[in-house]
Motif scaffolding. Structure first.
Motif, PDB file in Angstrom:
ATOM      1  N   VAL A   1     -45.957  21.273  36.307  1.00  0.00           N
ATOM      2  CA  VAL A   1     -46.440  21.978  35.122  1.00  0.00           C
ATOM      3  C   VAL A   1     -46.043  21.153  33.902  1.00  0.00           C
ATOM      4  O   VAL A   1     -44.885  20.758  33.771  1.00  0.00           O
TER       5      VAL A   1
ATOM      6  N   ALA B   1     -44.444  26.921  31.600  1.00  0.00           N
ATOM      7  CA  ALA B   1     -45.113  28.217  31.685  1.00  0.00           C
ATOM      8  C   ALA B   1     -44.641  29.145  30.573  1.00  0.00           C
ATOM      9  O   ALA B   1     -45.418  29.923  30.013  1.00  0.00           O
TER      10      ALA B   1
ATOM     11  N   SER C   1     -44.467  32.736  38.120  1.00  0.00           N
ATOM     12  CA  SER C   1     -45.031  33.742  37.217  1.00  0.00           C
ATOM     13  C   SER C   1     -44.019  34.832  36.907  1.00  0.00           C
ATOM     14  O   SER C   1     -43.868  35.248  35.754  1.00  0.00           O
TER      15      SER C   1
ATOM     16  N   SER D   1     -41.175  33.397  34.701  1.00  0.00           N
ATOM     17  CA  SER D   1     -41.664  33.100  33.352  1.00  0.00           C
ATOM     18  C   SER D   1     -41.847  34.380  32.559  1.00  0.00           C
ATOM     19  O   SER D   1     -41.484  34.452  31.370  1.00  0.00           O
TER      20      SER D   1
END
Length: 307
Positions: free
Chosen positions: A52, A115, A149, A152
């Protein structure tokens, strides 16, 4: 495969979150392009995140070089190597300059920060490029999208309630902070206090130190609570604007044009719920083969529970 651009506030953010949720189940490969401020990229391979990157947070290269884990000489040699190609990280491991487990951890830290930066910023559009990603630092064991996810989203919530914005607020050392420096304080606090000159945000300091965006912002929040730093007032006439990532070896110092320096060091103010991501998250527990070590999240969990 472009996804719909935001036709309403949070629309693109919802698309972004839904795509991340579908990555492991759809076994997606390619690059998920997030357009916005700061925006970024998710490199995917068969349902796993490899890397990322975002201009809003330090990447693996910055974390390795600024921290001194890898010297500039070794880095240049690895980049020049024909065997390395785009996979610089794999070359560093092959040369035993970085351990595989260490690279995995650093890739996970950089992915979390990337993220986080995208989630706290503005998301305009999301698109999936199905071409194989040309990653420089593929996490050796991959990173589970669901874990990324969930973590984050938790960090976004934690920072959203703090008085220090990682992008917008410039940190200024107080008299108490200066006295603490004079007394010989050591460690991360000293490093941050030394660089809190009224012109730098937590993001700027993270790039300078080669440390994670979240970790630096957490420590900056503590320093603010203790009266060791303050938030510098915004410059007159300065407007929020995108902040490009500093290149390695180039400190984001003033250029003699204060207005431009301030604009380049800050990102727009985030309003909770703007991206729409938290309307979809949190996600299911991670079920992949790689689990982050406790040390990766233990410190910031203590921070979140203490606020």
């Amino acid at each position: 495969m472009p996804l719909s651009a935001a036709s309403r506030p949070g629309g693109a953010g919802l698309d972004f979150a839904r795509v991340l949720m579908e990555v492991p189940h759809g076994r997606l490969s390619g690059t998920l392009l997030v357009t916005g401020d700061p925006g970024g990229r998710f490199h995917l391979e068969n349902g796993v995140i490899l890397e990322v990157t975002s201009p809003g947070s330090p990447g693996v290269e910055t974390l390795l070089l600024r921290s001194g884990r890898v010297t500039e000489t070794d880095w240049a040699s690895a980049v020049r190597s024909g065997a390395a190609g785009w996979r610089v990280g794999a070359e560093l491991v092959a040369r035993e300059l970085v351990g595989s487990a260490e690279l995995q951890l650093i890739c996970a830290m950089a992915a979390l920060d990337g993220a986080l930066a995208m989630g706290m910023g503005r998301i305009d559009r999301v698109a999936l490029d199905p071409e194989p990603p040309a990653t420089c630092f593929a996490a050796p064991e991959g990173i589970e999208p669901e874990w990324l996810s969930r973590e984050s989203e938790r960090r976004i919530r934690a920072l959203g309630g703090q008085p220090v914005s990682p992008f917008r607020d410039r940190l200024s050392r107080t008299d108490a902070g200066t006295r603490l420096l004079d007394d010989g304080i050591a460690g991360e606090r000293r490093d941050i206090l030394q660089r809190a000159n009224g012109r730098r945000s937590s993001r700027d300091i993270a790039f300078l130190l080669g440390r994670g965006l979240y970790a630096v912002t957490v420590e900056a929040s503590r320093l603010l609570h203790e009266g060791l730093v303050d938030v510098a007032p915004p410059a007159l006439g300065a407007a929020d604007g995108p902040a490009p990532a500093p290149e390695y070896g180039r400190n984001p110092e003033p250029t003699g044009q204060p207005g431009r320096t301030e604009e380049a060091s800050r990102l727009p103010r985030r309003r909770p719920g703007t991206s729409g991501i938290t309307g979809v998250l949190p996600l299911r527990p991670v079920s992949g083969p790689w689990r982050p070590p406790t040390a990766l999240t233990a410190e910031d969990r203590r921070f979140g529970s203490a606020q």
